[in-house]
Scaffold this motif. Structure first.
Motif, PDB file in Angstrom:
ATOM      1  N   LEU A 250       0.906  -1.148   0.048  1.00  0.00           N
ATOM      2  CA  LEU A 250       0.088  -0.077  -0.178  1.00  0.00           C
ATOM      3  C   LEU A 250       0.903   1.089  -0.001  1.00  0.00           C
ATOM      4  CD1 LEU A 250      -2.755   1.557   0.702  1.00  0.00           C
ATOM      5  CD2 LEU A 250      -2.112   1.234   3.075  1.00  0.00           C
ATOM      6  N   VAL A 251       0.456   1.993  -0.744  1.00  0.00           N
ATOM      7  CA  VAL A 251       1.267   3.523  -0.616  1.00  0.00           C
ATOM      8  C   VAL A 251       0.020   4.522  -0.445  1.00  0.00           C
ATOM      9  CG1 VAL A 251       3.404   3.050  -1.667  1.00  0.00           C
ATOM     10  CG2 VAL A 251       1.519   3.684  -3.307  1.00  0.00           C
ATOM     11  N   ASP A 252      -0.088   5.405   0.275  1.00  0.00           N
ATOM     12  CA  ASP A 252      -1.012   6.399   0.395  1.00  0.00           C
ATOM     13  C   ASP A 252      -0.926   7.811  -0.529  1.00  0.00           C
ATOM     14  OD1 ASP A 252       0.851   8.140   1.790  1.00  0.00           O
ATOM     15  OD2 ASP A 252      -0.614   8.662   3.358  1.00  0.00           O
ATOM     16  N   GLU A 253      -1.718   8.534  -0.622  1.00  0.00           N
ATOM     17  CA  GLU A 253      -1.547   9.424  -1.630  1.00  0.00           C
ATOM     18  C   GLU A 253      -0.490  10.665  -1.203  1.00  0.00           C
ATOM     19  OE1 GLU A 253      -5.023  10.719   1.346  1.00  0.00           O
ATOM     20  OE2 GLU A 253      -4.102   9.005   0.501  1.00  0.00           O
ATOM     21  N   MET A 254       0.241  10.757   0.008  1.00  0.00           N
ATOM     22  CA  MET A 254       1.335  11.350   0.509  1.00  0.00           C
ATOM     23  C   MET A 254       2.564  10.628  -0.093  1.00  0.00           C
ATOM     24  SD  MET A 254       0.665  14.457   1.633  1.00  0.00           S
ATOM     25  CE  MET A 254       2.178  14.999   2.128  1.00  0.00           C
ATOM     26  N   MET A 255       2.472   9.324  -0.015  1.00  0.00           N
ATOM     27  CA  MET A 255       3.578   8.651  -0.487  1.00  0.00           C
ATOM     28  C   MET A 255       3.645   8.783  -1.948  1.00  0.00           C
ATOM     29  SD  MET A 255       6.214   6.571   0.694  1.00  0.00           S
ATOM     30  CE  MET A 255       7.100   7.806  -0.474  1.00  0.00           C
ATOM     31  N   VAL A 256       2.604   8.508  -2.770  1.00  0.00           N
ATOM     32  CA  VAL A 256       2.561   8.894  -4.288  1.00  0.00           C
ATOM     33  C   VAL A 256       3.069  10.229  -4.600  1.00  0.00           C
ATOM     34  CG1 VAL A 256       1.111   9.034  -6.137  1.00  0.00           C
ATOM     35  CG2 VAL A 256       0.637   7.271  -4.525  1.00  0.00           C
ATOM     36  N   ASN A 260       6.354  10.825  -6.867  1.00  0.00           N
ATOM     37  CA  ASN A 260       6.576  11.760  -7.950  1.00  0.00           C
ATOM     38  C   ASN A 260       7.202  12.793  -8.102  1.00  0.00           C
ATOM     39  OD1 ASN A 260       4.298  10.411  -9.270  1.00  0.00           O
ATOM     40  ND2 ASN A 260       2.698  11.756  -8.551  1.00  0.00           N
ATOM     41  N   ALA A 261       7.625  13.344  -6.824  1.00  0.00           N
ATOM     42  CA  ALA A 261       8.605  14.318  -6.529  1.00  0.00           C
ATOM     43  C   ALA A 261      10.121  14.049  -6.624  1.00  0.00           C
ATOM     44  CB  ALA A 261       8.427  14.938  -5.026  1.00  0.00           C
ATOM     45  N   TYR A 262      10.198  12.687  -5.985  1.00  0.00           N
ATOM     46  CA  TYR A 262      11.652  12.208  -6.081  1.00  0.00           C
ATOM     47  C   TYR A 262      11.932  11.190  -7.409  1.00  0.00           C
ATOM     48  CZ  TYR A 262      15.587   9.485  -4.607  1.00  0.00           C
ATOM     49  OH  TYR A 262      16.787   8.696  -4.267  1.00  0.00           O
ATOM     50  N   ALA A 263      11.263  10.303  -7.783  1.00  0.00           N
ATOM     51  CA  ALA A 263      11.315   9.773  -9.004  1.00  0.00           C
ATOM     52  C   ALA A 263      10.945  10.004 -10.491  1.00  0.00           C
ATOM     53  CB  ALA A 263      10.865   8.152  -8.641  1.00  0.00           C
ATOM     54  N   LYS A 264      10.371  11.499 -10.210  1.00  0.00           N
ATOM     55  CA  LYS A 264       9.704  12.073 -11.351  1.00  0.00           C
ATOM     56  C   LYS A 264       8.808  11.101 -12.257  1.00  0.00           C
ATOM     57  CE  LYS A 264      12.948  15.150 -10.763  1.00  0.00           C
ATOM     58  NZ  LYS A 264      12.403  16.153  -9.660  1.00  0.00           N
ATOM     59  N   SER A 265       8.070  10.294 -11.358  1.00  0.00           N
ATOM     60  CA  SER A 265       6.880   9.552 -11.612  1.00  0.00           C
ATOM     61  C   SER A 265       5.646  10.260 -11.783  1.00  0.00           C
ATOM     62  CB  SER A 265       6.595   8.294 -10.704  1.00  0.00           C
ATOM     63  OG  SER A 265       6.382   8.694  -9.719  1.00  0.00           O
ATOM     64  N   ASP A 266       4.666   9.658 -12.590  1.00  0.00           N
ATOM     65  CA  ASP A 266       3.355  10.550 -12.817  1.00  0.00           C
ATOM     66  C   ASP A 266       1.954   9.901 -12.178  1.00  0.00           C
ATOM     67  OD1 ASP A 266       3.425   8.650 -14.819  1.00  0.00           O
ATOM     68  OD2 ASP A 266       3.114   9.747 -16.321  1.00  0.00           O
ATOM     69  N   PHE A 267       2.447   9.026 -11.269  1.00  0.00           N
ATOM     70  CA  PHE A 267       1.038   8.427 -10.648  1.00  0.00           C
ATOM     71  C   PHE A 267       0.224   9.606 -10.352  1.00  0.00           C
ATOM     72  CE2 PHE A 267       4.679   5.599  -9.578  1.00  0.00           C
ATOM     73  CZ  PHE A 267       4.148   4.220 -10.292  1.00  0.00           C
ATOM     74  N   HIS A 320      11.122   0.872  -3.432  1.00  0.00           N
ATOM     75  CA  HIS A 320      12.316   0.541  -2.381  1.00  0.00           C
ATOM     76  C   HIS A 320      12.671   2.297  -2.053  1.00  0.00           C
ATOM     77  CE1 HIS A 320      11.849  -3.362  -2.343  1.00  0.00           C
ATOM     78  NE2 HIS A 320      12.586  -3.737  -3.202  1.00  0.00           N
ATOM     79  N   ASN A 321      12.705   3.143  -2.796  1.00  0.00           N
ATOM     80  CA  ASN A 321      13.313   4.417  -2.570  1.00  0.00           C
ATOM     81  C   ASN A 321      12.231   5.253  -1.840  1.00  0.00           C
ATOM     82  OD1 ASN A 321      15.800   4.324  -3.537  1.00  0.00           O
ATOM     83  ND2 ASN A 321      15.040   4.530  -5.553  1.00  0.00           N
ATOM     84  N   SER A 322      11.203   4.598  -1.061  1.00  0.00           N
ATOM     85  CA  SER A 322      10.170   5.500  -0.298  1.00  0.00           C
ATOM     86  C   SER A 322      10.850   6.298   0.748  1.00  0.00           C
ATOM     87  CB  SER A 322       9.223   4.686   0.175  1.00  0.00           C
ATOM     88  OG  SER A 322       9.678   3.511   1.154  1.00  0.00           O
ATOM     89  N   HIS A 323      12.087   5.822   1.451  1.00  0.00           N
ATOM     90  CA  HIS A 323      12.522   6.764   2.584  1.00  0.00           C
ATOM     91  C   HIS A 323      12.864   8.016   2.008  1.00  0.00           C
ATOM     92  CE1 HIS A 323      14.847   6.978   6.171  1.00  0.00           C
ATOM     93  NE2 HIS A 323      15.734   7.481   5.447  1.00  0.00           N
ATOM     94  N   ALA A 325      11.990   9.365  -1.029  1.00  0.00           N
ATOM     95  CA  ALA A 325      10.893   9.782  -1.641  1.00  0.00           C
ATOM     96  C   ALA A 325       9.926  10.895  -0.382  1.00  0.00           C
ATOM     97  CB  ALA A 325       9.848   9.120  -2.093  1.00  0.00           C
ATOM     98  N   SER A 326      10.040  10.255   0.635  1.00  0.00           N
ATOM     99  CA  SER A 326       9.582  10.896   1.899  1.00  0.00           C
ATOM    100  C   SER A 326      10.153  12.239   2.087  1.00  0.00           C
ATOM    101  CB  SER A 326       9.425   9.926   3.114  1.00  0.00           C
ATOM    102  OG  SER A 326       8.487   8.895   2.951  1.00  0.00           O
ATOM    103  N   ALA A 327      11.556  12.072   2.191  1.00  0.00           N
ATOM    104  CA  ALA A 327      12.248  13.277   2.488  1.00  0.00           C
ATOM    105  C   ALA A 327      12.116  14.372   1.539  1.00  0.00           C
ATOM    106  CB  ALA A 327      13.846  12.740   2.702  1.00  0.00           C
ATOM    107  N   ALA A 328      11.952  13.917   0.338  1.00  0.00           N
ATOM    108  CA  ALA A 328      11.759  14.874  -0.764  1.00  0.00           C
ATOM    109  C   ALA A 328      10.547  15.786  -0.463  1.00  0.00           C
ATOM    110  CB  ALA A 328      11.392  14.242  -2.274  1.00  0.00           C
ATOM    111  N   LEU A 329       9.441  15.476   0.339  1.00  0.00           N
ATOM    112  CA  LEU A 329       8.375  16.472   0.903  1.00  0.00           C
ATOM    113  C   LEU A 329       8.600  17.229   1.743  1.00  0.00           C
ATOM    114  CD1 LEU A 329       5.765  13.491   0.724  1.00  0.00           C
ATOM    115  CD2 LEU A 329       6.233  15.172  -1.185  1.00  0.00           C
ATOM    116  N   GLY A 330       9.662  17.076   2.482  1.00  0.00           N
ATOM    117  CA  GLY A 330      10.021  17.964   3.637  1.00  0.00           C
ATOM    118  C   GLY A 330      11.161  18.893   3.372  1.00  0.00           C
ATOM    119  N   GLN A 331      11.227  20.023   4.289  1.00  0.00           N
ATOM    120  CA  GLN A 331      12.256  20.941   4.286  1.00  0.00           C
ATOM    121  C   GLN A 331      13.603  20.658   4.945  1.00  0.00           C
ATOM    122  OE1 GLN A 331      11.753  23.635   2.153  1.00  0.00           O
ATOM    123  NE2 GLN A 331       9.635  22.563   1.853  1.00  0.00           N
TER     124      GLN A 331
END
Length: 458
Positions: A250-256, A260-267, A320-323, A325-331
């Motif tokens: 499962l990935v929630d909307e914030m993880m998606v 998108n921010a870290y991997a340049k995906s377009d989910f 696997h890069n969720s760690h 990708a999560s960091a990409a959302l913060g300051q």
């Protein structure tokens, strides 16, 4: 603790240049993937054999010098940090495959080999080692923390995939526990006592691991849902229906949004499930069809498959890069990671409560989980230099742990205790903690093995 300098002098005589005290090496071994401050040891030892590990521990035991095993440093609760100083025991030079028994589906390895390197070694055999925590962790560290990961729903965790091990105890004694047989009814199960002990009972120096045949067919897929609750309820019904899933994440909307921010995906930024199916060609098609039927009952959309090796690898690299990708959302550039595991029937309640708590506390939090077995992770984007944000993050992790226990679960299904979850041990285990302490004292009476971990201070 005392006499660290005397221990270092004796270890230097034993190891020569493989006993290192340079600032750069100490600093490297004091780093971690999360928010803990840098905690350098007094020295780093690089053993190459079990006999050397035994000699190191004999010296440290005599001098009451702490010893903390160090693998790939990918742990998320600071298990490898030498918080009491002493020796960081870097196992990277003990990284060989010692023997392969393809007929019995097992391999014996040294602890420093990483899971990716092991599977590279196995590539020509048609076999693979199944436990996949995401990070390219060392198998010794994976055993010490009882790691699991994305494939545990089908193949099990490290607990189910270690047949036997060799370990060096606190006083330097070398023991073997378990055997090449698939089961035994003799004696105490010391192998599985050491698995998950986080280096507090002994140093693992050899592992005999179960292998599995590479499936004839593998297919991955993603699908999206209107809500987290719909996605989780789809997972619950899938498991209850007996559909064999190799991975169901499962990935929630914030993880998606983080992907998108870290991997340049377009989910689309709504909850998703990431899936993988293993079996024969016909079996995989049947599994996918059965899952799609169930998913449609919960409003799923956009069922997209990835059947080539390249497409599957690309999909799981994102997961696997969720760690990061999560960091990409913060300051702040740091993540406060935490995880819990609950009975699968309580999973939706736990995830939704975590989302509500994060919002109420003003935290940026992602949810990603191995939801097929009730385990999920929350990644909080934090700035370690912001005391208020760090305080709110700690309140969140406490609330999440309390939710898991209230629902009949555990405060960690995967990360372990380390430093971060010591404070929950009494709440989860109650009177059993005293018996765990007694085991620790029996195995390590001088408390030199990874001290200040696992148990709250008395």
């Amino acid at each position: 603790m005392r006499n660290h300098s005397q221990a270092i002098t004796e270890l230097s005589a034993l190891l020569g240049e493989r006993l290192v005290t340079s600032a750069a090496d100490l600093n490297l071994h004091g780093q971690n993937e999360t928010y803990y401050p840098n905690t350098p040891p007094d020295a780093v030892a690089y053993p190459e054999t079990t006999a050397e590990v035994s000699q190191i521990l004999k010296i440290c035991h005599a001098q009451e010098c702490p010893v903390v095993a160090y693998g790939a440093a990918s742990s998320l609760e600071g298990q490898h940090l030498a918080v009491a100083g002493g020796i960081s025991l870097d196992m990277s030079r003990m990284a060989r495959v010692l023997s392969l028994d393809a007929e019995d589906l097992k391999v014996t390895v040294q602890p420093g080999i990483t899971r990716k390197s092991l599977n590279e070694e196995l590539r020509a055999t048609g076999l693979f080692f199944s436990v996949d925590p995401g990070a390219d962790a060392s198998v010794g560290g994976m055993a010490a923390t009882r790691a699991s990961g994305t494939t545990a729903v089908r193949y099990g965790t490290m607990r189910e995939n270690v047949l036997a091990l060799e370990a060096v105890m606190a006083d330097g004694t070398i023991i073997r526990a378990g055997s090449g047989a698939r089961k035994s009814s003799t004696g105490y199960d010391l192998a599985h006592l050491l698995i998950g002990s986080e280096g507090t009972l002994g140093i693992i120096t050899e592992l005999t691991l179960k292998l599995h045949g590479v499936p004839e067919a593998i297919a991955a897929a993603t699908c999206r849902f209107p809500s987290v609750e719909d996605a989780v309820n789809c997972v619950i019904l899938t498991i209850q229906s007996g559909i064999t899933m190799a991975r169901i994440e499962l990935v929630d909307e914030m993880m998606v949004r983080g992907f998108n921010a870290y991997a340049k995906s377009d989910f689309p930024e709504i909850p998703h499930l990431f899936l993988e199916f293993h079996g024969t060609d016909a079996g995989v098609k049947e599994q996918m069809s059965s899952f799609a039927d169930i998913a449609s009952e919960f409003g799923s959309d956009g069922f997209e498959t990835a059947t080539t090796t390249e497409a599957r690898n690309a999909l799981w690299a994102i997961r696997h890069n969720s760690h990061y990708a999560s960091a990409a959302l913060g300051q702040g550039g740091h993540i406060w990671p935490t995880d819990v595991c609950v009975p699968i029937s309580k999973l939706a309640e736990a995830v939704l409560q975590a989302q509500r708590d994060a919002k109420a506390m003003g935290l940026t939090a992602t949810i990603v989980g191995h939801v097929g077995d009730g385990n999920f992770h929350a990644g909080l984007s934090v700035d370690p230099n912001d005391p208020d944000e760090m305080e709110r993050a700690e309140k969140f992790t406490t609330a999440l742990a309390e939710t898991a226990l209230r629902l009949g679960g555990t405060v960690s299904g995967e990360h372990g205790i380390g430093l971060g979850k010591v404070k929950f041990m009494n709440a989860e285990h109650g009177a059993a903690v005293a018996y765990m302490r007694a085991i620790k004292t029996a195995f390590d009476p001088k408390n030199i093995l990874n001290p200040n971990k696992m148990f709250p201070a008395q």
